[in-house]
Enzyme design. Sequence first.
Site, PDB file in Angstrom:
ATOM      1  N   CYS A 569       0.828  -1.200   0.000  1.00  0.00           N
ATOM      2  CA  CYS A 569       0.000   0.000   0.000  1.00  0.00           C
ATOM      3  C   CYS A 569       0.868   1.258   0.000  1.00  0.00           C
ATOM      4  O   CYS A 569       2.007   1.251   0.458  1.00  0.00           O
ATOM      5  CB  CYS A 569      -0.919  -0.020   1.221  1.00  0.00           C
ATOM      6  N   ASP A 571       0.369   3.657   1.847  1.00  0.00           N
ATOM      7  CA  ASP A 571       0.267   4.219   3.188  1.00  0.00           C
ATOM      8  C   ASP A 571       1.654   4.609   3.709  1.00  0.00           C
ATOM      9  O   ASP A 571       2.606   3.829   3.633  1.00  0.00           O
ATOM     10  CB  ASP A 571      -0.378   3.188   4.122  1.00  0.00           C
ATOM     11  N   ARG A 573       2.810   4.832   6.555  1.00  0.00           N
ATOM     12  CA  ARG A 573       3.288   4.109   7.739  1.00  0.00           C
ATOM     13  C   ARG A 573       3.931   2.771   7.400  1.00  0.00           C
ATOM     14  O   ARG A 573       4.533   2.128   8.267  1.00  0.00           O
ATOM     15  CB  ARG A 573       2.123   3.884   8.706  1.00  0.00           C
ATOM     16  N   HIS A 630      -1.963  -4.057   5.360  1.00  0.00           N
ATOM     17  CA  HIS A 630      -1.692  -3.538   6.700  1.00  0.00           C
ATOM     18  C   HIS A 630      -3.002  -3.247   7.412  1.00  0.00           C
ATOM     19  O   HIS A 630      -4.084  -3.163   6.794  1.00  0.00           O
ATOM     20  CB  HIS A 630      -0.848  -2.264   6.612  1.00  0.00           C
ATOM     21  N   CYS A 633      -6.392  -0.075   6.884  1.00  0.00           N
ATOM     22  CA  CYS A 633      -6.185   0.442   5.527  1.00  0.00           C
ATOM     23  C   CYS A 633      -7.382   1.312   5.104  1.00  0.00           C
ATOM     24  O   CYS A 633      -8.546   0.872   5.137  1.00  0.00           O
ATOM     25  CB  CYS A 633      -6.005  -0.715   4.557  1.00  0.00           C
TER      26      CYS A 633
END
Length: 737
Positions: A569, A571, A573, A630, A633
């Site tokens: 992803c 993302d 993080r 993760h 999401c």
Amino acid sequence: MTRVTDSSALSTLRHDVPASLVVFLVAVPLSLGVAMASGAPLAAGLIAAVVGGIVAGALGGSAVQVSGPAAGLSLVVADLVQTYGWRATCMITLLAGAVQLLLGVFRAARAALAVSPAVVHGMLAGVGVVIALSQLHIVLGGSPQRSALANLIELPRQLAELHGHKIAVGLLTIGVLAVWLRMPKPVKAVPAPLAALLIASASAWGFGWDVTRIDLSGTFTEWAFPVLPQGDWHLIMASVLLVALLAGVESLLCSVAVDSMHTGPRADLDQELAGQGVANMVAGALGGLPLAGVIVRSTANARAGARSRASTILHGVWVLVFAIGFGWTIQLIPVEALAALLVFIGVQMVNLGHIKKVHGHGEVPAYFVTMAGVIFLGLAEGVLFGLALAALLALRRLTWVTVKTRVEPDGRHHATISGSLTFLGVPRLTQDLRAIPAGAAVDLDLDIDFMDNAAFEAIHSWRQDHERLGGTVDIDELHEEWYAMAVSGVRMYPAKNPARAPDRSWLPWAHRRRGPAHRVMPLHGNPVQPDCQLTAGAREFHRRTAPLVRPIFTELARKQQPTHLFITCADSRVMPSLITASGPGDLFTVRNIGNLVPRKGSEAYDDSVGAAIEYATQVLGVHTITVCGHSGCGAMAGLLSGGVKAGSLPAMRRWLRHGNHSLARFIETEGDRLDGNALDTLCRVNVQQQLENLRTYRKVDEQIRSGRLKLVGLYFDIGSARVHMLPPVPSTLSVKT
């Protein structure tokens, strides 16, 4: 149980028995030589070899180390024999063994390793020179003097009065020892010391040379229990401690060295020290020399293929059998040949390899001071001088400060202070810092492991003066935050190694207490903030990380050869290199919203992921494709909401259509168990669905079926910072061409 015993017995027969015979052939001549150099009865060397093999071998903590009379102790023993007599020397050996036993019981062995190897090697080199000088007189047909200096002074006169036959047998022995190392491997199966003594003895007997013969009459039958030494008890106890410590340190260092020569169990140093203590007590009681672990015999044992302590014990048995049944053959050995063997051994104890090693660590002065002290003053004095100099060198290194400054292309001055900052380094520190021009912008890196108050005051005062004159100072501490703690008034406790700040390389900018993004607070009280975090991060990379990784990137610049395609992803993080502990060149990475893999030929046409899959599998030849989801999401939350959360994002709504199969699988398998964990459950199901989507690509499916490609599912739980493996589900898709 029977199988284990049979296997152990077979291993002993195949490996340990032959190795024990090799060590036995090495031990006999060396034990006789050490006894001769020590001024002790020659039988004492054989007794020590027997006890070292049987007792130390059975009770010690090393499986391969061989103990026996050590040349490094010969000077101490010779001095004790001359001062107290032989039987009293045996009592000192017994008491030294008791000291070693107590040290082993109280687990003090590791402390012995704190002795600088430069001092130990220097001591052995000095002993080797003393042995060589004294025994050279015997080779030349004369008698050794009391000290190394006297032997050196007497040598010219001794050379002028050469004794033909005696020097001939001595030179023959040295010649055989020197040539034997270059002989073919089958010939070298016979140990060089044994071959040299056999050839010298046979030549002396065959040519009828007038040489001195070894006299063993009565040595094995005239045994008497050791007696207490007479004299100053302070000196006697000092002698006991000297023998115990020297023998113990030599044994422990030998154990550590021998551990690198075999793959068996590692040595238990405390048990080894205790075993050496018991063996020395037995040796002293029986009239043997002090013993220690000996590197020559231990190396021969390891190279001969010894697997267990059985080899060491058996070698002691063979020495005992030889002494009882064939001891008379020792009388055929010329004394001059034995002395020549000691000259050769003494020269070999001055090991150039040890000098190179200590030179690389700046410890050559300690080596040569110890060596010179042993030669000209005595063993104890030389060791004490060496230890004192080694301690001074260590103190000097601990207080040494280096200051390096350079001017960057942008005109900033970059200074790096390294070392331990104490009051001793303040003059050098102040001089170098004040050489930086007034008004300059300075980046000051503190690469230090300690800072006392005097050093802090020196740096802080310079900084105040420099900033008062219009300059700027950004202080960056690469390890512990000594300066920052001192500025804030925090007590410096413990005095060494305060709690380390986390490594900056993986911390978010907002969490870094130091570094280019968040420097130490300047004097006016406002934090130094760079104009751009990314620019500051790039500066930090160039200054600190780039020099370390440049060789890797230089190699990678020619070609990339990743082994994994990693789809995850977007993302912020999720950091693929962090959670997989991978480095440059390992992962070929694709990131998108929701770590989605559009199925081959699906609507909402998108080629970006498909192009990466084709390139990774058909050009780069990756071995694994990993899909990593993760927790929490946002894309999966959008799917669960039926597109409501993506209502104002038309591109997002179109992209999330590629996740409809994940939502359908989730409803089919988990629909009757919906709860507060529905989002994270969907995140996990999505990973498995994307692994199935990958098989809609014909080349991917073919490589998986042939075993050339593997699919892996990962799930990163952000809250717990844990990575979980998710197995792929059996594929039900038809592959599209």
